[in-house]
Enzyme design. Structure first.
Site, mmCIF file in Angstrom:
data_model
loop_
_atom_site.group_PDB
_atom_site.id
_atom_site.type_symbol
_atom_site.label_atom_id
_atom_site.label_comp_id
_atom_site.label_asym_id
_atom_site.label_seq_id
_atom_site.Cartn_x
_atom_site.Cartn_y
_atom_site.Cartn_z
ATOM 1 C CB VAL A 16 123.169 -25.463 -52.631
ATOM 2 C CG1 VAL A 16 124.597 -24.945 -52.458
ATOM 3 C CG2 VAL A 16 122.804 -26.412 -51.491
ATOM 4 N NE ARG A 48 112.169 -27.861 -62.161
ATOM 5 C CZ ARG A 48 111.620 -27.468 -61.021
ATOM 6 N NH1 ARG A 48 110.360 -27.159 -60.966
ATOM 7 N NH2 ARG A 48 112.348 -27.381 -59.932
ATOM 8 C CB VAL A 133 132.347 -33.468 -45.661
ATOM 9 C CG1 VAL A 133 132.226 -34.196 -44.324
ATOM 10 C CG2 VAL A 133 132.843 -34.422 -46.729
ATOM 11 N N GLY A 135 128.142 -29.597 -44.659
ATOM 12 C CA GLY A 135 127.637 -28.262 -45.006
ATOM 13 C C GLY A 135 128.579 -27.126 -44.701
ATOM 14 C CD GLU A 191 116.262 -35.731 -49.796
ATOM 15 O OE1 GLU A 191 115.935 -36.334 -50.827
ATOM 16 O OE2 GLU A 191 117.378 -35.272 -49.587
ATOM 17 C CG ASP A 202 124.314 -37.813 -46.630
ATOM 18 O OD1 ASP A 202 124.377 -37.102 -47.643
ATOM 19 O OD2 ASP A 202 124.599 -37.395 -45.485
ATOM 20 C CE LYS A 206 127.142 -35.465 -45.920
ATOM 21 N NZ LYS A 206 125.935 -35.195 -45.153
ATOM 22 N N GLY A 305 121.373 -27.490 -45.744
ATOM 23 C CA GLY A 305 120.573 -26.276 -45.930
ATOM 24 C C GLY A 305 121.225 -25.348 -46.944
HETATM 25 N N1 HSE Z 1 120.737 -35.168 -46.135
HETATM 26 C C1 HSE Z 1 121.901 -34.681 -45.457
HETATM 27 C C2 HSE Z 1 121.633 -34.558 -43.976
HETATM 28 C C3 HSE Z 1 122.376 -33.346 -45.948
HETATM 29 O O1 HSE Z 1 120.540 -34.849 -43.508
HETATM 30 O O2 HSE Z 1 122.539 -34.180 -43.270
HETATM 31 C C4 HSE Z 1 123.174 -33.426 -47.193
HETATM 32 O O3 HSE Z 1 124.294 -34.231 -47.054
#
Ligand code: HSE
Length: 429
Positions: A16, A48, A133, A135, A191, A202, A206, A305
């Site tokens: 991001v 880094r 929240v 994206g 992930e 997650d 939100k 994203g």
């Molecule tokens: N991992 C989240 C998703 C994105 O799959 O929507 C970030 O909140």
């Protein structure tokens, strides 16, 4: 236009952050025109420092995020590192040293939003977090500003793209959970450790943020009931289809019918195919809002994203910079309603329950009696028998979660009930 630039520090330069920096550079003239002053990237804190970051002057890169936010000449700090610490300390330090903050940090806002808002207010600065929240989807600002004159009663959202991708795959192909998760991992949606997504953490963060804003009340992460979607099976999708439904992982924030309390929860649920959220496919997000005056609204788009999230961050950056120039601040925390958050047991909804039972006289009556004893009214029953065993699907009318769970506990104790195959809430009707 003012020629002296507004100074912006970026904390984090990953997927991001690097997009935020890129758009700040490539759209510099447009951003300056929209804000009324140029915006200058004054520093970038990274973990880094040796990594090559295209388009970013290496002289701006530092590993000392604390020194960066303490500079004293920053107008805005953009925090895209995520997690609780060091983000929390860096944000409060930024306020103490005169900067406003734009953050994409849902976990931190869900846990400590009230304290961060208080710190912003104490120092007369802004705290904006549209990107936290869903994206790119404009949601925080519509709730905080566009709907500020209305009364929101319900927010029903698909706010996690990874789980929506998995559930959509299960729905469209008949795949099981593991197979769909493997595909989501291979395609980069999930992930390596998908726990935060598939267990609903997650989405719960939100939900806490959305409920707080929608109901002008403090809702913390701990207030949100959470169930993941790892137990959803292909058989659940087959049952959903028979009912004209699909299954989504939903974040549901509701005002109680008497208006005296609110609830926030995340769990898989059946929703009718006719509901607008049922058509949200792949990794997309959507949030359905019901309010007194506006009626039903739906916000839809990419919920994750680099570029989509950066779009939301940049929108906040423009708003915060405009506020800086005019010497004002935007809306702060609105928690005046101070409504209690009720426990999950008080939530009232419908349920789809699949039972494995013995197929012999009196079993249906026995099962129905247990529902009646707990005050749970049955809407439909479907039974399919084979070789002395049967599967029984009961769909209830609206009942409290506490009553339903009392019913299920009692059903489990019946000799004739071999097992409770699944319990799924039915929403969006
Ligand atoms: N991992 C989240 C998703 C994105 O799959 O929507 C970030 O909140």
């Amino acid at each position: 236009m003012r020629t002296r630039p507004l100074k912006v520090a970026l904390l984090g330069c990953g997927v991001v952050g690097s997009e935020v920096a890129r758009i700040m550079t490539t759209h510099a003239d447009d951003l300056a025109a929209r804000i009324g002053a140029p915006v200058e990237l004054a520093g970038v804190a990274v973990r880094r420092p040796d990594k090559v970051r295209e388009g970013i002057d290496p002289a701006l890169v530092t590993t000392d995020a604390t020194a960066l936010v303490k500079r004293g000449d920053l107008d805005v700090v953009v925090e895209v590192i995520g997690g609780i610490e060091p983000a929390r300390t860096l944000i409060t330090t930024a306020f103490e040293h005169g900067a406003s903050v734009v953050s994409a940090n849902k976990a931190l806002l869900a846990q400590d939003g009230a304290a961060l808002h208080a710190a912003a207010e104490e120092h007369g600065r802004d705290l904006y977090y549209e990107a936290a929240v869903a994206g790119a989807i404009p949601l925080i600002r519509p709730l905080r500003e566009s709907l500020a004159g209305d009364k929101v009663n319900r927010v029903l959202g698909i706010v996690n793209g990874t789980t929506n991708f998995i559930l959509d795959k299960m729905d469209s192909t008949g795949a099981g959970y593991q197979e769909a998760l493997d595909e989501a991992t291979a395609l980069g949606y999930a992930e390596a450790d998908p726990t935060a997504d598939v267990e609903g953490f997650d989405a719960a963060a939100k939900a806490a943020i959305l409920a707080g804003i929608a109901f002008h009340t403090r809702v913390r992460l701990d207030d949100v009931y959470r169930e993941g979607m790892t137990e959803v099976t292909a058989a659940d999708f087959a049952s959903a289809k028979e009912m004209g439904c699909t299954i989504k992982l939903l974040a549901i924030c509701e005002r109680a019918a008497d208006g005296a309390s609110v609830t926030a929860r995340v769990h898989p649920a059946m929703i009718p195919l006719s509901h607008p959220l049922a058509s949200v496919r792949g990794a997309y997000n959507a949030v359905f809002v019901e309010s007194d005056a506006a009626g039903q609204l739906m916000f839809y788009g990419p919920g994750a994203g680099g570029s989509p999230t950066a779009s939301a961050v940049l929108g906040d950056l423009v708003a915060v910079c405009r506020n800086r120039l005019s010497g004002a601040t935007g809306p702060g925390e609105s928690a005046y309603a101070a409504l209690p958050v009720s426990p999950m047991g008080d939530v009232v909804t419908r349920y789809h329950i699949s039972l494995d039972v013995a197929d012999k006289p009196g079993v249906l009556a026995q099962v129905a009696t247990v529902f009646a004893e707990h005050g749970v009214s049955i809407d439909t029953v479907r039974q399919q028998g084979k070789d002395g065993e049967a599967s029984l699907v009961v769909v209830t009318h609206r009942a409290s979660d506490a009553a339903l769970h009392g019913t299920v506990e009692a059903l489990r104790k019946l000799d004739t009930v071999r097992g409770v195959a699944s319990i799924m809430r039915v929403e969006g009707e």
